[in-house]
Design a protein around this motif. Structure first.
Motif, PDB file in Angstrom:
ATOM      1  N   TRP A   1      44.268  -0.429  92.423  1.00 13.44           N
ATOM      2  CA  TRP A   1      45.622  -0.588  91.894  1.00 13.44           C
ATOM      3  C   TRP A   1      46.060  -2.050  91.827  1.00 13.44           C
ATOM      4  O   TRP A   1      46.858  -2.427  90.965  1.00 13.44           O
TER       5      TRP A   1
ATOM      6  N   ASP B   1      47.127  -3.690  84.616  1.00  9.43           N
ATOM      7  CA  ASP B   1      47.283  -2.311  85.078  1.00  9.43           C
ATOM      8  C   ASP B   1      46.220  -1.917  86.096  1.00  9.43           C
ATOM      9  O   ASP B   1      45.959  -0.730  86.296  1.00  9.43           O
TER      10      ASP B   1
ATOM     11  N   THR C   1      45.110   4.728  87.573  1.00  6.49           N
ATOM     12  CA  THR C   1      45.986   5.883  87.402  1.00  6.49           C
ATOM     13  C   THR C   1      45.499   7.007  88.293  1.00  6.49           C
ATOM     14  O   THR C   1      44.304   7.129  88.574  1.00  6.49           O
TER      15      THR C   1
END
Length: 389
Positions: free
Chosen positions: A18, A31, A171
């Protein structure tokens, strides 16, 4: 993250990174990213496809804690974010055999000091039985190293593609679904990593074109459970089709080049040409690379520093040359104080761009009426060329 079920035979394993914000000390990761590994359990053999970045190997080892045996460890790509943990996994599973392509063997030995006797080479098109299921290996060189390959699980129609079709995206979603954000991340990934090998990727797309693919499982980003979306995007990105779009990377020291860029943007907009401009002192180079994927024209804007282009413009122009976008036209605009060789130097930096150089507009000092008129003529010329696309 715990292992996640993909099918009765397949589990996702790996790590979600992350917080990572830079890759290869070059590529922005706004991201984050993931390092995906996949555990396959056939009726006779158990296989792990790829590993994770060495910094996350403890996560993978914890996921494998209840797996008593791995028969095959497959390296689809020798780069460290996928294969860097191979030595650790081979130590944990001393009977596992490492499977890779012919060219990968040397890289794995040189980069990771893997013992040659632990390696089994598979050829292009070769198949490996796991008992009640079969993996087929397909060489896909230069996506994006020379040794890369993909693996296809025939009984479940799953393509394990490693960097091919990947996306740098952290994600919790296992699947991409219809999320347009995943495709945007995949476009960034293609632009930064795959675009220089566009012509070779065309051939690799043909090699997998006859496969009945229900899932594409890359080694970065979520799994494509609706694979036609990413396949269609790739076919467009690698095609020769360009958009009615101009990309303007530039920098300005005392406002002259900035004024010229602003005027040209307005002039192009009046002619119904889309423009994306990037002020290079604060630009995310990934965004610039994405813009270049389908742009028809690049206009480089630079002031003059010691007779040459601004160092940041020099660097970004060199990067654009390395990325080899399919732009068809180019122009150079900018300013100088008393003399300049910026045009000649920039032109020498882009031999890989097979472009038609439309014009150069360099003003001395602050732009005057005749400089703006020259920019209008450049806009007219761009419009004329774009009408032929």
């Amino acid at each position: 993250m715990k292992p996640r079920k993909v099918s009765e035979r397949v589990q996702w394993m790996g790590a979600i990174d992350w917080n990572r914000r830079l890759f290869d000390s070059l590529i922005p990761l706004p991201d984050g990213t993931s390092y995906n590994a996949y555990l396959l359990r056939g009726s006779e053999k158990t296989t792990l496809i790829d590993t994770v970045d060495p910094a996350k190997v403890d996560i993978l080892l914890e996921q494998l804690r209840d797996i008593p045996q791995i028969d095959y460890l497959i390296s689809l790509h020798a780069e460290q974010d996928h294969s860097g943990s191979i030595p650790t996994i081979l130590e944990a599973y001393p009977h596992a055999q490492l499977i890779c392509s012919q060219k990968a063997q040397e890289l794995l030995i040189d980069h990771l000091h893997v013992a040659k006797e632990r390696i089994k080479i598979v050829n292009d098109g070769e198949k490996l039985s796991l008992g009640d299921c079969t993996l087929a290996f397909i060489y896909t060189p230069w996506v994006h190293w020379p040794e890369t390959m993909v693996a296809y699980l025939e009984e479940e129609n799953i393509l394990f593609s490693c960097d091919f079709f990947g996306s740098h995206l952290a994600t919790s979603d296992l699947y991409a679904g219809d999320d347009p954000y995943v495709c945007e991340a995949a476009k960034r990934y293609y632009a930064e990593i795959m675009m220089p090998f566009r012509s070779i990727i065309k051939k690799n797309m043909e090699k997998i074109g006859d496969l009945d693919v229900k899932l594409i499982a890359p080694s970065h980003g979520p799994i494509y459970n609706k694979p036609q979306c990413i396949l269609d995007y790739y076919r467009n990105w690698i095609s020769d089709t360009v958009a009615n779009k101009v990309v303007i990377p530039y920098i300005s020291m005392h406002g002259s080049t900035e004024k010229m860029v602003e005027y040209l943007v307005s002039s192009l907009a009046e002619r119904d040409i889309k423009v994306e401009k990037f002020e290079l002192s604060s630009t995310d180079i990934g965004k610039l690379a994405m813009a270049l994927v389908d742009a028809a024209t690049i206009v480089i804007g630079t002031p003059t520093v010691h007779f040459g282009p601004h160092p940041i413009v020099f660097s970004v122009t060199q990067l654009a040359n390395a990325l080899k976008p399919k732009v068809k036209y180019a122009a150079i605009i900018g300013s100088y104080g008393w003399g300049t060789k910026a045009v000649e130097q920039i032109a020498g930096l882009i031999p890989n761009l097979k472009v038609d150089v439309l014009d150069t507009v360099m003003c001395k000092g602050y732009p005057r009426k005749e400089d703006f008129e020259a920019l209008d003529r450049l806009a007219d010329k761009i419009k004329e060329k774009h009408a032929l696309l």
